[in-house]
Design a protein around this motif. Structure first.
Motif, PDB file in Angstrom:
ATOM      1  N   THR A   1       0.709  -1.322  -0.019  1.00 32.09           N
ATOM      2  CA  THR A   1      -0.027   0.083  -0.042  1.00 32.09           C
ATOM      3  C   THR A   1       0.911   1.413  -0.060  1.00 32.09           C
ATOM      4  OG1 THR A   1      -0.235  -0.026   2.255  1.00 32.09           O
ATOM      5  CG2 THR A   1      -1.919  -1.213   1.280  1.00 32.09           C
ATOM      6  N   LEU A   2       2.103   1.034  -0.401  1.00 38.25           N
ATOM      7  CA  LEU A   2       3.139   2.140  -0.370  1.00 38.25           C
ATOM      8  C   LEU A   2       2.546   3.422  -1.296  1.00 38.25           C
ATOM      9  CD1 LEU A   2       5.763   3.579   0.159  1.00 38.25           C
ATOM     10  CD2 LEU A   2       6.714   2.115  -1.506  1.00 38.25           C
ATOM     11  N   ASP A   3       1.982   2.990  -2.548  1.00 40.13           N
ATOM     12  CA  ASP A   3       1.530   3.938  -3.494  1.00 40.13           C
ATOM     13  C   ASP A   3       0.563   4.979  -2.665  1.00 40.13           C
ATOM     14  OD1 ASP A   3       2.926   3.436  -5.542  1.00 40.13           O
ATOM     15  OD2 ASP A   3       1.537   2.220  -6.381  1.00 40.13           O
ATOM     16  N   GLN A   4      -0.312   4.659  -1.773  1.00 40.13           N
ATOM     17  CA  GLN A   4      -1.250   5.441  -1.275  1.00 40.13           C
ATOM     18  C   GLN A   4      -0.511   6.217  -0.124  1.00 40.13           C
ATOM     19  OE1 GLN A   4      -4.638   5.868  -2.017  1.00 40.13           O
ATOM     20  NE2 GLN A   4      -4.333   7.561  -0.464  1.00 40.13           N
ATOM     21  N   LEU A   5       0.313   5.761   0.490  1.00 39.88           N
ATOM     22  CA  LEU A   5       0.973   6.493   1.569  1.00 39.88           C
ATOM     23  C   LEU A   5       2.084   7.548   0.823  1.00 39.88           C
ATOM     24  CD1 LEU A   5       2.762   4.009   4.060  1.00 39.88           C
ATOM     25  CD2 LEU A   5       1.253   6.101   4.648  1.00 39.88           C
ATOM     26  N   LEU A   6       2.474   7.371  -0.160  1.00 43.01           N
ATOM     27  CA  LEU A   6       3.196   8.415  -1.223  1.00 43.01           C
ATOM     28  C   LEU A   6       2.204   9.718  -1.284  1.00 43.01           C
ATOM     29  CD1 LEU A   6       5.445   5.993  -3.288  1.00 43.01           C
ATOM     30  CD2 LEU A   6       6.184   7.605  -1.401  1.00 43.01           C
ATOM     31  N   ALA A   7       1.100   9.143  -1.849  1.00 42.52           N
ATOM     32  CA  ALA A   7       0.043  10.268  -2.393  1.00 42.52           C
ATOM     33  C   ALA A   7      -0.194  11.066  -0.956  1.00 42.52           C
ATOM     34  CB  ALA A   7      -1.208   9.396  -2.951  1.00 42.52           C
ATOM     35  N   ASP A   8      -0.484  10.165  -0.091  1.00 41.29           N
ATOM     36  CA  ASP A   8      -0.948  11.080   1.277  1.00 41.29           C
ATOM     37  C   ASP A   8       0.108  12.156   1.669  1.00 41.29           C
ATOM     38  OD1 ASP A   8      -3.210   9.604   1.009  1.00 41.29           O
ATOM     39  OD2 ASP A   8      -2.642   8.347   2.722  1.00 41.29           O
ATOM     40  N   ARG A   9       1.550  11.791   1.444  1.00 38.13           N
ATOM     41  CA  ARG A   9       2.651  12.435   1.887  1.00 38.13           C
ATOM     42  C   ARG A   9       2.940  13.467   0.790  1.00 38.13           C
ATOM     43  NH1 ARG A   9       0.843   9.238   5.290  1.00 38.13           N
ATOM     44  NH2 ARG A   9       2.086   8.290   7.021  1.00 38.13           N
ATOM     45  N   GLY A  10       2.285  13.597  -0.224  1.00 38.61           N
ATOM     46  CA  GLY A  10       2.894  14.308  -1.175  1.00 38.61           C
ATOM     47  C   GLY A  10       4.353  14.086  -1.660  1.00 38.61           C
ATOM     48  N   MET A  11       4.639  12.815  -1.838  1.00 40.77           N
ATOM     49  CA  MET A  11       5.900  12.381  -2.099  1.00 40.77           C
ATOM     50  C   MET A  11       5.995  11.263  -3.386  1.00 40.77           C
ATOM     51  SD  MET A  11       8.657  10.439   0.315  1.00 40.77           S
ATOM     52  CE  MET A  11       9.446  12.052   1.032  1.00 40.77           C
ATOM     53  N   THR A  12       6.993  11.422  -4.169  1.00 46.74           N
ATOM     54  CA  THR A  12       7.021  10.618  -5.240  1.00 46.74           C
ATOM     55  C   THR A  12       7.997   9.489  -5.074  1.00 46.74           C
ATOM     56  OG1 THR A  12       9.024  11.382  -6.281  1.00 46.74           O
ATOM     57  CG2 THR A  12       6.970  12.653  -6.966  1.00 46.74           C
ATOM     58  N   GLY A  13       7.723   8.145  -5.654  1.00 52.67           N
ATOM     59  CA  GLY A  13       8.773   7.234  -5.384  1.00 52.67           C
ATOM     60  C   GLY A  13      10.066   7.618  -5.872  1.00 52.67           C
ATOM     61  N   LYS A  14      10.555   8.283  -6.640  1.00 53.75           N
ATOM     62  CA  LYS A  14      11.893   8.808  -6.869  1.00 53.75           C
ATOM     63  C   LYS A  14      12.403   9.442  -5.557  1.00 53.75           C
ATOM     64  CE  LYS A  14      14.642  11.337 -10.128  1.00 53.75           C
ATOM     65  NZ  LYS A  14      14.606  12.240 -11.306  1.00 53.75           N
ATOM     66  N   GLN A  15      11.560  10.300  -4.906  1.00 50.94           N
ATOM     67  CA  GLN A  15      12.112  11.135  -3.872  1.00 50.94           C
ATOM     68  C   GLN A  15      12.266  10.098  -2.817  1.00 50.94           C
ATOM     69  OE1 GLN A  15       8.537  13.579  -3.769  1.00 50.94           O
ATOM     70  NE2 GLN A  15       9.895  15.571  -4.033  1.00 50.94           N
ATOM     71  N   LEU A  16      11.240   9.221  -2.477  1.00 55.57           N
ATOM     72  CA  LEU A  16      11.551   8.283  -1.432  1.00 55.57           C
ATOM     73  C   LEU A  16      12.946   7.321  -1.861  1.00 55.57           C
ATOM     74  CD1 LEU A  16      10.576   6.877   1.181  1.00 55.57           C
ATOM     75  CD2 LEU A  16       9.288   5.371  -0.292  1.00 55.57           C
ATOM     76  N   ALA A  17      13.035   6.884  -2.894  1.00 54.76           N
ATOM     77  CA  ALA A  17      14.042   6.089  -3.069  1.00 54.76           C
ATOM     78  C   ALA A  17      15.445   6.776  -2.920  1.00 54.76           C
ATOM     79  CB  ALA A  17      13.996   5.612  -4.787  1.00 54.76           C
ATOM     80  N   GLU A  18      15.415   8.213  -3.423  1.00 60.35           N
ATOM     81  CA  GLU A  18      16.622   9.047  -3.310  1.00 60.35           C
ATOM     82  C   GLU A  18      16.812   9.208  -1.610  1.00 60.35           C
ATOM     83  OE1 GLU A  18      16.124  12.332  -5.514  1.00 60.35           O
ATOM     84  OE2 GLU A  18      16.678  11.599  -7.295  1.00 60.35           O
ATOM     85  N   THR A  19      16.038   9.684  -0.829  1.00 61.36           N
ATOM     86  CA  THR A  19      15.974   9.756   0.565  1.00 61.36           C
ATOM     87  C   THR A  19      16.414   8.453   1.198  1.00 61.36           C
ATOM     88  OG1 THR A  19      14.229  11.303   0.292  1.00 61.36           O
ATOM     89  CG2 THR A  19      14.386  10.546   2.596  1.00 61.36           C
ATOM     90  N   ILE A  20      15.681   7.328   0.969  1.00 63.42           N
ATOM     91  CA  ILE A  20      16.357   6.030   1.557  1.00 63.42           C
ATOM     92  C   ILE A  20      17.678   5.213   1.155  1.00 63.42           C
ATOM     93  CG2 ILE A  20      14.164   5.960   2.778  1.00 63.42           C
ATOM     94  CD1 ILE A  20      13.658   3.536   0.995  1.00 63.42           C
ATOM     95  N   ASP A  21      18.345   6.136   0.187  1.00 60.95           N
ATOM     96  CA  ASP A  21      19.297   5.429  -0.567  1.00 60.95           C
ATOM     97  C   ASP A  21      18.916   4.095  -1.038  1.00 60.95           C
ATOM     98  OD1 ASP A  21      22.006   5.531  -1.727  1.00 60.95           O
ATOM     99  OD2 ASP A  21      22.692   4.159   0.120  1.00 60.95           O
ATOM    100  N   LEU A  22      17.725   3.817  -1.860  1.00 60.91           N
ATOM    101  CA  LEU A  22      17.466   2.777  -2.616  1.00 60.91           C
ATOM    102  C   LEU A  22      17.211   2.859  -4.336  1.00 60.91           C
ATOM    103  CD1 LEU A  22      16.471  -0.297  -1.583  1.00 60.91           C
ATOM    104  CD2 LEU A  22      14.372   0.671  -1.955  1.00 60.91           C
ATOM    105  N   SER A  23      17.619   1.997  -4.825  1.00 59.71           N
ATOM    106  CA  SER A  23      17.478   2.350  -6.430  1.00 59.71           C
ATOM    107  C   SER A  23      15.974   2.390  -6.697  1.00 59.71           C
ATOM    108  CB  SER A  23      18.201   1.207  -7.329  1.00 59.71           C
ATOM    109  OG  SER A  23      17.142   0.218  -7.234  1.00 59.71           O
TER     110      SER A  23
END
Length: 70
Positions: free
Chosen positions: A6-28
């Motif tokens: 359910t990550l997509d919903q959390l990202l939408a709720d937080r106004g964050m993109t998958g790319k931003q999350l990946a960069e922030t947590i150092d994951l490809s």
């Protein structure tokens, strides 16, 4: 599979993109995309921990369970 991501919903709720999350947590982005699509068989606790820290959530907020789903 009865486990859903359910990550997509959390990202939408937080106004964050998958790319931003990946960069922030150092994951490809590829690895994050595989997780988002449910195509991975496992995830490291350290990765899950970083996701939860950044998204201010609990591990159960990232995953769901649908009994009877194949």
């Amino acid at each position: 599979m009865p486990i859903t991501v359910t990550l997509d919903q959390l990202l939408a709720d937080r106004g964050m993109t998958g790319k931003q999350l990946a960069e922030t947590i150092d994951l490809s982005e590829t690895q994050l995309s595989l997780f988002r699509s449910g195509k991975v068989k496992g995830i490291r606790f350290s990765t899950l921990e970083r996701m939860c820290e950044v998204l201010a959530c609990q591990p159960g907020d990232l995953l769901g369970f649908e009994p009877g789903a194949a």
